[in-house]
Motif scaffolding. Structure first.
Motif, short mmCIF file in Angstrom:
data_model
loop_
_atom_site.label_atom_id
_atom_site.label_comp_id
_atom_site.label_asym_id
_atom_site.label_seq_id
_atom_site.Cartn_x
_atom_site.Cartn_y
_atom_site.Cartn_z
N ALA A 46 -0.23 45.69 -26.51
CA ALA A 46 0.95 45.47 -26.44
C ALA A 46 1.74 44.82 -27.59
O ALA A 46 2.63 45.22 -28.01
N SER A 47 0.94 43.72 -27.95
CA SER A 47 1.46 43.05 -29.27
C SER A 47 1.61 43.90 -30.55
O SER A 47 2.54 43.96 -31.33
N GLY A 48 0.47 45.10 -30.53
CA GLY A 48 0.30 45.80 -31.75
C GLY A 48 1.57 46.86 -31.74
O GLY A 48 2.29 47.13 -32.96
N LEU A 49 1.91 47.32 -30.49
CA LEU A 49 3.00 48.17 -30.19
C LEU A 49 4.45 47.51 -30.72
O LEU A 49 5.35 48.29 -31.12
N ILE A 75 4.02 48.27 -20.81
CA ILE A 75 2.63 47.68 -20.61
C ILE A 75 2.66 46.32 -20.15
O ILE A 75 1.88 45.63 -19.39
N ARG A 76 3.61 45.58 -20.69
CA ARG A 76 3.89 43.89 -20.50
C ARG A 76 4.45 43.88 -19.02
O ARG A 76 4.18 42.94 -18.40
N ARG A 77 5.13 44.85 -18.56
CA ARG A 77 5.64 44.78 -17.12
C ARG A 77 4.65 44.86 -16.32
O ARG A 77 4.42 44.31 -15.19
N ALA A 78 3.55 45.72 -16.40
CA ALA A 78 2.20 45.77 -15.66
C ALA A 78 1.45 44.72 -15.68
O ALA A 78 1.01 44.19 -14.76
N LEU A 79 1.34 44.02 -16.99
CA LEU A 79 0.61 42.82 -17.17
C LEU A 79 1.43 41.84 -16.41
O LEU A 79 0.46 40.85 -15.61
N VAL A 80 2.59 41.75 -15.95
CA VAL A 80 3.24 40.65 -15.40
C VAL A 80 3.06 40.65 -14.01
O VAL A 80 2.93 39.80 -13.15
N GLU A 81 2.75 42.01 -13.33
CA GLU A 81 2.42 42.28 -12.05
C GLU A 81 1.08 41.57 -11.86
O GLU A 81 0.88 41.32 -10.76
N VAL A 82 0.25 41.66 -12.90
CA VAL A 82 -1.02 41.01 -12.58
C VAL A 82 -1.15 39.52 -12.81
O VAL A 82 -1.91 38.93 -11.73
#
Length: 203
Positions: A46-49, A75-82
Motif C-alpha cells: 500500500a505504501s508503494g502504491l 488496501i488500507r481500508r481492508a487493513l483498518v478492518e483488521v
C-alpha cells in the motif's frame, strides 16, 4: 522496497521521470510478494502504491496516478478492518492524497468526500496524540480547503465559512508549530499564510 525508495529519492532530487521507472518496478515486484504472503506484505505494498501515485501525479499522469491511489485506499481500508489502531492514520494520508488527485481530474464529489474523511480520522488522532499527528492533521485540513476553494466554494455564500474555517484552523496549528519548532515548520506556515491571504484577503 529499495526500488520504491529509489523512486522517492529521485523525485526529491527533482528527477520526476527518473523516479517513475524504479518506483513502478518496485510496486510490481511487491505485488508478486503480496500474492505469496499478503498478511506480511500488504502494508508495504500500500505504501508503494501511494508513492507511485504521487510520483505519477508529479509527472502529469493524473488518471494513472488516481488508479494507484484508489488501490492503495482500498488496501488500507481492508487493513483498518483488521487493525484500526495501526492503520487508520495511514489510511487518512492516502485518502488525502487521493482527494487531491480526484480534484485534479475533475471528480469533485469524490475529492471532497475523501478529504473530509481524512480530516475526521486525523482530527481524532491529533486529539489523542497531538505531537505525533497535529502536522498531518493540519496538512489534511489545508488540502481540504484547497480542494474546496479550487471548485468555487469560496465564491458561494453558503460554503465560504466552511472553507475559511478549515484554512484558519490549519494556519493556526501551523502558527503554533512554527513558534515551537521554527526550523521545521516556519517556512511551511509562511507559505500557507501567504496563500490564504491571496485567496481570501482579510476575511
Amino acid at each position: 522496497m529499495s526500488l520504491i525508495n529509489l523512486g522517492v529519492n529521485a523525485t526529491k532530487a527533482g528527477e520526476k521521470t527518473a523516479a517513475l521507472a524504479p518506483t513502478r518496478e518496485g510496486v510490481e515486484l511487491y505485488r508478486e510478494l503480496v500474492e505469496a504472503d499478503p498478511v506480511k506484505r500488504l502494508p508495504g505494498f500500500a505504501s508503494g502504491l501511494n508513492n507511485l501515485g504521487s510520483r505519477l501525479s508529479l509527472a502529469g499522469e493524473q488518471w494513472e496516478a488516481l488508479s494507484f491511489l484508489r488501490e492503495a485506499v482500498d488496501i488500507r481500508r481492508a487493513l483498518v478492518e483488521v487493525d484500526p489502531i495501526a492503520y487508520r492514520a495511514e489510511l487518512a494520508t492516502t485518502l488525502s492524497n487521493a482527494s487531491s488527485q480526484f480534484a485534479l481530474v475533475g471528480e469533485v464529489p469524490a475529492a471532497l468526500a475523501f478529504a473530509h474523511e481524512a480530516v475526521e480520522i486525523l482530527r481524532g488522532h491529533a486529539r489523542a496524540d497531538p505531537v505525533a499527528y497535529l502536522p498531518a492533521f493540519a496538512r489534511c485540513l489545508w488540502r481540504l480547503a484547497c480542494v474546496q476553494s479550487a471548485h468555487g466554494m469560496l465564491e458561494r455564500a453558503d460554503a465560504r465559512r466552511e472553507v475559511l474555517a478549515a484554512m484558519d484552523e490549519s494556519c493556526g496549528i501551523y502558527r503554533s508549530l512554527a513558534a515551537e519548532w521554527p526550523g521545521i515548520y516556519a517556512e511551511e506556515y509562511e507559505v500557507m499564510a501567504k496563500a490564504r491571504e491571496s485567496l481570501v484577503g482579510g476575511d
